[in-house]
Design an enzyme around this catalytic site. Structure first.
Site, PDB file in Angstrom:
ATOM      1  CE1 TYR A  78      -3.217   2.986   0.583  1.00 25.36           C
ATOM      2  CE2 TYR A  78      -1.946   3.411   2.567  1.00 25.36           C
ATOM      3  CZ  TYR A  78      -2.890   3.811   1.640  1.00 25.36           C
ATOM      4  OH  TYR A  78      -3.493   5.038   1.774  1.00 25.36           O
ATOM      5  N   GLY A  85       0.835   4.260   1.047  1.00 21.97           N
ATOM      6  CA  GLY A  85       1.072   5.011   2.272  1.00 21.97           C
ATOM      7  C   GLY A  85       2.121   4.375   3.157  1.00 21.97           C
ATOM      8  CE  LYS A  90       0.803  12.843   3.985  1.00 24.66           C
ATOM      9  NZ  LYS A  90       0.073  12.470   2.811  1.00 24.66           N
ATOM     10  CB  CYS A 133     -11.836  19.132   7.358  1.00 25.23           C
ATOM     11  SG  CYS A 133     -12.131  18.242   8.902  1.00 25.23           S
ATOM     12  CB  THR A 139      -9.189  17.419  -2.099  1.00 24.27           C
ATOM     13  OG1 THR A 139      -8.191  16.598  -1.487  1.00 24.27           O
ATOM     14  CG2 THR A 139      -9.101  17.270  -3.604  1.00 24.27           C
ATOM     15  CG  ASN A 169      -7.348   4.463   1.825  1.00 24.49           C
ATOM     16  OD1 ASN A 169      -7.443   5.652   1.531  1.00 24.49           O
ATOM     17  ND2 ASN A 169      -6.226   3.939   2.292  1.00 24.49           N
ATOM     18  CB  SER A 170     -10.161   2.847  -4.169  1.00 27.90           C
ATOM     19  OG  SER A 170     -10.687   1.577  -3.880  1.00 27.90           O
ATOM     20  NE  ARG A 171      -5.495   6.860  -0.611  1.00 26.03           N
ATOM     21  CZ  ARG A 171      -5.117   7.898   0.132  1.00 26.03           C
ATOM     22  NH1 ARG A 171      -4.668   9.005  -0.442  1.00 26.03           N
ATOM     23  NH2 ARG A 171      -5.216   7.848   1.445  1.00 26.03           N
TER      24      ARG A 171
END
Length: 629
Positions: A223, A225, A232, A275, A278, A388-390
């Site tokens: 994954y 991330g 990150k 929030c 994007t 959480n598909s990207r």
């Protein structure tokens, strides 16, 4: 001659070794050589910045089964294993020298020697039988004051391909700076793979950060991330480096607000998940420089920033033609995009949750062969695609991409910073801070995201998220906060700080404005920078006058309707709720930092006392214009 020369020659073609040797960098040679020896890949391919090497990596990803072809020939799909669908926060840890353990004890850390022994034990021979890839990048523009060179060593062609989309090429930068030792290093292995090409040994998934030596070890994961070092992982290294050197690395978008007479005003903004980050960066009619990570430096006394990346690794859930038309359009046309963990239908087209397109009843997704209504081994219904598909794509595909701002070697001058949380009953839609310090302590540090009953079963729970950066702050939170204050105060032309809240609800639980009202709040902030609007004082800053907002709504959203009653409700100062928010902030800081600087707690205590005195004088709710300082 390096002690690893013969080993590397045995695992590389002459061409690959020549690329490495041409850099004339002993630290690069030792990094690649030591992990070639320890992880023991069968072969190693060294990439430069050429189109030829880009095409080699893309072909390898298909050949290795890490990516698969789609109906559109330039698009591919990648699946992570069913248990490898999000960041592994538990096993993402800091490797800390003994002298720093005390100040890092509130963070997810391990003693350095213990962590090093474990991760190197896992890494031993982990690449056996595989081809590995060495690729060079820069965080931020190359050959600029912002540049951080990076080297990635991985056995994943998918990771290499993803980083080639997301980050600027860096081989030429290394070539032009022979012998430089100041760069980030990333060593990654997907580990042993199953028949679908997915990581098997998730119990040995580890992501260990050594911020003291600027190296990250990532093992047994795919994954992005967890596996893409330059995202990150690098951000944690950068935050640590920035704290030591006196600049900032922030989890922010960077955008241009297009104002009167063709002027272009740059804003950065930090928003916790869900929030509006994007959506703010992509406000219709404005321009985007970047959507995720920004470096800030003091350049000749100016507060300037760059987008660290050149692409987007975004959540694709709910991207559709109505709510996110720019991204949706680019995801559907035939250009280079990597989809991950969505559904590939029998027609080889992409399908995801919230797409606004009727999906097929079967296909391939993150569980493998999928049919509608099927359940996993725990009895959970498997949806069409993972939430959480990207998607991974280049920023310059977007029609609203600000190429000029993106390419600026000295960055762009930042005029305003937005901090946006999510709450239904406390914070006003937009407020300007009186000073930089007050903005950091009252707007950035107090960021919260309110949950709903639909998501977590407990409506109104507020999750603290100072600076929208908590998962990535790599040294004590109090010290990081003080460094933010010091940096802003060191710049002669400091940006204004604004808080935003797009989620205020009315007496009946209804949202008070449309999703597009954020354009009005942004343009009020932009106008304030040029002195075009006066403002009303509140105990925590300055808010718009009704007449100015009404004119902005008439200009940008003429059909929405914005009356004085709505304005008064939205911009009322709510004393008790804001006191409670500051008390939650103090409590959260204490839970994350064993030694919160006294200066911070004193400021919050003094502000709480101030709000209580104001409440005594004006009552619990203060309507716009009633507060007289």
């Amino acid at each position: 001659m390096s002690k690893y020369t013969n080993l590397l020659k045995s695992k590389m073609t002459d061409k690959s070794f020549a690329k490495l040797e041409a850099l004339k960098n002993d630290k690069v040679m030792d990094f690649v050589g030591s992990f070639a020896e320890h992880c023991n890949p069968k072969t190693i391919y060294v990439c430069d910045d050429s189109k030829e090497d880009e095409e080699y990596i893309k072909a390898a990803a298909l050949k290795n089964g890490e990516e698969h072809p789609m109906a559109n020939s330039e698009q591919t799909i990648h699946w992570d294993g069913y248990g490898d669908q999000a960041r592994d926060k538990v096993n993402t840890r800091y490797m800390v020298y003994p002298e720093n353990l005390d100040k890092m004890k509130a963070m997810n850390s391990l003693p350095y020697d213990e962590a090093k022994e474990e991760i190197m034990g896992i890494a031993k021979n982990i690449m056996a039988g595989k081809e590995a890839y060495v690729k060079f990048f820069t965080e931020g523009p190359a050959e600029s004051p912002f540049t951080i060179p990076c080297i990635q060593f991985t056995d994943s062609s998918y990771v290499t391909h993803s980083e080639s989309i997301l980050y600027r090429p860096g081989y030429k930068h290394f070539l032009n700076n022979p012998g430089s030792e100041d760069f980030f290093r990333f060593i990654h292995s997907a580990g042993e793979l199953d028949e679908r090409g997915c990581t098997k040994n998730l119990d040995k998934r580890r992501i260990y950060m050594d911020t003291q030596n600027n190296i990250v070890y990532s093992m047994n994961d795919q994954y992005a991330g967890n596996s893409i070092g330059l995202k990150k992982h690098a951000m944690r290294l950068s935050i640590s480096k920035a704290g030591q050197e006196g600049w900032l690395c922030e989890h922010m978008f960077l955008m241009a607000c297009l104002g009167k007479g063709g002027r272009k005003t740059y804003f950065a903004g930090a928003y916790p998940s869900a929030c509006g980050k994007t959506a703010t960066a992509m406000i219709p009619g404005e321009q985007i420089v970047g959507d995720d990570i920004v470096y800030f430096r003091n350049i000749d006394g100016e507060f300037r920033g760059v987008n660290v990346e050149q692409g987007i690794f975004g959540i694709i859930k709910d991207v559709n033609a109505e709510d996110d038309p720019v991204i949706f359009e680019n995801a559907m046309i035939n250009q280079e995009v990597i989809f991950s963990n969505i559904l590939q239908g029998p027609d080889k087209k992409p399908y995801w949750l919230g797409q606004g397109v009727e999906p097929p009843k079967s296909g391939l997704n993150h569980i493998g062969e999928w049919t509608e209504g099927m359940k996993d081994d725990k009895g959970n219904v498997v949806p069409v695609a993972h939430p959480n598909s990207r998607y991974t794509m280049r920023l310059d595909y977007l029609a609203n991409f600000d190429k000029e701002g993106f390419e600026a070697k000295d960055g762009v001058k930042i005029s305003g910073i937005l901090y946006g949380g999510r709450d239904s009953d406390t914070s006003v839609p937009v407020e300007e801070s009186a000073t930089w310090k007050e903005g950091i302590l009252l707007k950035a540090c107090t960021l919260e995201s309110e949950t709903t009953a639909a998501t977590l079963g407990a409506e109104g729970v507020r999750a603290a998220s100072p600076m929208a950066n908590m998962d990535f702050v790599s040294y004590p939170l109090g010290e990081y906060t003080l460094n933010n204050i010091k940096f802003g105060e060191s710049v002669k032309d400091c940006p204004k700080i604004y808080s935003t809240n797009y989620f205020m609800r009315g007496p009946k639980g209804e949202f008070m404005t449309s999703k597009l009202a954020k354009k009005v709040w942004l343009h009020w902030a932009e106008g304030r920078f040029y002195g075009e609007y006066e403002a009303l004082d509140t105990p925590s800053g300055k808010i718009p006058k009704y007449e100015d907002l009404q004119a902005l709504f008439d200009e940008f959203l003429p059909n929405e309707g914005f009356n004085k009653e709505k304005y008064t409700y939205l911009f009322t100062f709510r004393c008790t709720k804001l006191i409670e928010k500051l008390e939650r902030t103090k409590k959260f800081f204490a839970s994350k930092d064993s030694n919160v600087p006294a200066e911070l707690n004193k400021f919050w205590d003094d502000t709480i006392a101030k709000y209580k005195a104001v409440r005594e004088k004006y009552g619990d709710e203060i309507k716009p214009g009633d507060f007289k300082g």
